[in-house]
Design an enzyme around this catalytic site. Sequence first.
Site, PDB file in Angstrom:
ATOM      1  N   CYS A 137     -31.429   5.068 -10.610  1.00 19.02           N
ATOM      2  CA  CYS A 137     -32.974   5.443 -10.210  1.00 19.02           C
ATOM      3  C   CYS A 137     -32.980   6.714  -9.492  1.00 19.02           C
ATOM      4  O   CYS A 137     -32.504   6.905  -8.372  1.00 19.02           O
ATOM      5  CB  CYS A 137     -33.489   4.223  -8.921  1.00 19.02           C
ATOM      6  SG  CYS A 137     -35.168   4.614  -8.407  1.00 19.02           S
ATOM      7  N   CYS A 140     -35.222   7.215  -6.281  1.00 23.83           N
ATOM      8  CA  CYS A 140     -34.575   6.568  -5.212  1.00 23.83           C
ATOM      9  C   CYS A 140     -33.604   7.446  -4.598  1.00 23.83           C
ATOM     10  O   CYS A 140     -33.222   7.924  -3.656  1.00 23.83           O
ATOM     11  CB  CYS A 140     -33.948   5.199  -5.452  1.00 23.83           C
ATOM     12  SG  CYS A 140     -34.982   4.205  -6.498  1.00 23.83           S
ATOM     13  N   ASP A 141     -32.778   8.053  -5.593  1.00 21.14           N
ATOM     14  CA  ASP A 141     -31.432   8.458  -5.100  1.00 21.14           C
ATOM     15  C   ASP A 141     -31.335  10.262  -5.306  1.00 21.14           C
ATOM     16  O   ASP A 141     -30.494  10.803  -4.875  1.00 21.14           O
ATOM     17  CB  ASP A 141     -30.319   8.144  -5.948  1.00 21.14           C
ATOM     18  CG  ASP A 141     -30.246   6.709  -5.396  1.00 21.14           C
ATOM     19  OD1 ASP A 141     -30.566   5.961  -4.248  1.00 21.14           O
ATOM     20  OD2 ASP A 141     -29.627   5.714  -6.100  1.00 21.14           O
TER      21      ASP A 141
END
Length: 327
Positions: A137, A140-141
């Site tokens: 992701c 997300c990261d």
Amino acid sequence: MTAVHSTRMLILGSGPAGLSAAIYGARAGLSPIVVQGIQPGGQLTTTTDVENYPGYREVIQGPWLMEEMQAQAEHVGAQMMWDTIVEVDLSERPFRLKGDGGATYVADTLVIATGAQAKWLGLESEQKLRGQGVSACATCDGFFFRGKKVAVIGGGNTAVEEALYLTNHSHDVTLIHRRDTLRAEKILQERLFKHHGITVLWNKEVAEFVGGEGNEGLVALDLRDTRTGEISRLDVEGGFVAIGHHPATELFKGHITLDADGYIQVKPGTSLTNVPGVFACGDVMDKVYRQAITAAGTGCMAALDAERFLQQQDYPVPEDAEMEPAE
Ligand code: FAD
Ligand code: NAP
């Protein structure tokens, strides 16, 4: 004592499919309960720009869209539960399901909208370095890789979007694809090819994720040429696997009919599964379209089918009559 929640309509999943079913179910007076699962809001919460959901001229953000859908569902009377279902018994009605905290859900109808989860390449080194440079992701990261060299693996819409997104954080993004053409939509491909910060490596697959000394995490990818078998090394600190998703149906194996790829089988043109009173919608039953709008559309169908089913239960029809989907 653990809680028991009884409802006319239990919905598993809070992505576009589950929340659309909740809106229709609540407006039909069924006071649905939505069990949100480990990813409240579903897959769209892992992305940024959404440009193809109808009704918005400007680009909107995935997490925002899902917050709006949840607020609308709650506004019309759906109840959200912060829980994940770990056990199902569909052998008789009402159905009985268990949450991971021990709560029991007793439901006259069940709408399954558990969507899909990220696929991994299946390498031991991938598993070992997950959370230490290896992720599925970017939204997300990606932030953790500011100014670092990163790579995305895959050739679909997700991979291309992740590569484009990562250019917000990194000036050196490599897209690695196992073939020489992308599966992604043309408009996304054009953006990708135009971007100076992105290099595409064709006909390459990851042979190994390479970790550094001690706790250093990912330092490189060993790549195999899919035509010659030749191995080369690419130094990167972030590796984003974006090769698609698996339907989240593990829980239902042996309880309802799944197809060979693990998707829930529905009666064509409806949301009806082989178990009367159980309906499926969204990515968990759709391996073709897999879009927010199609998930929302089939969520609506599932709620209408469930409502119709309940009406037929209240006014029983002869046992040999085949149930028809809602009109
Ligand atoms: P999901 O969104 O996958 O939601 C599944 C839900 O089920 C989650 O809430 C999860 O917590 C819950 N759940 C799972 N297991 C359980 C359980 N055991 N108990 C209870 N709940 C459970 N589509 C577009 O149309 N436009 C886009 O721009 C777009 N961008 C995307 C970007 C990315 C990075 C990705 C991955 C997908 C994108 N998609 C896009 C596709 C879109 O997100 C999906 O088609 C859509 O989210 C599917 O909705 P769904 O409700 O079926 O499932
Ligand atoms: P996808 O379309 O299934 O693409 C997966 C990609 O990963 C393919 O290019 C595939 O290669 C590659 N791949 C699969 N297994 C691999 C392996 N073991 N090793 C190396 N590469 C592998 O998945 P997705 O991109 O996640 O998209 C899923 C759905 O969501 C699609 O329907 C898509 O349209 C939708 N989506 C839409 C948007 C949008 O509308 N903007 C954004 C994201 C996702 P091959 O091409 O060789 O098979």
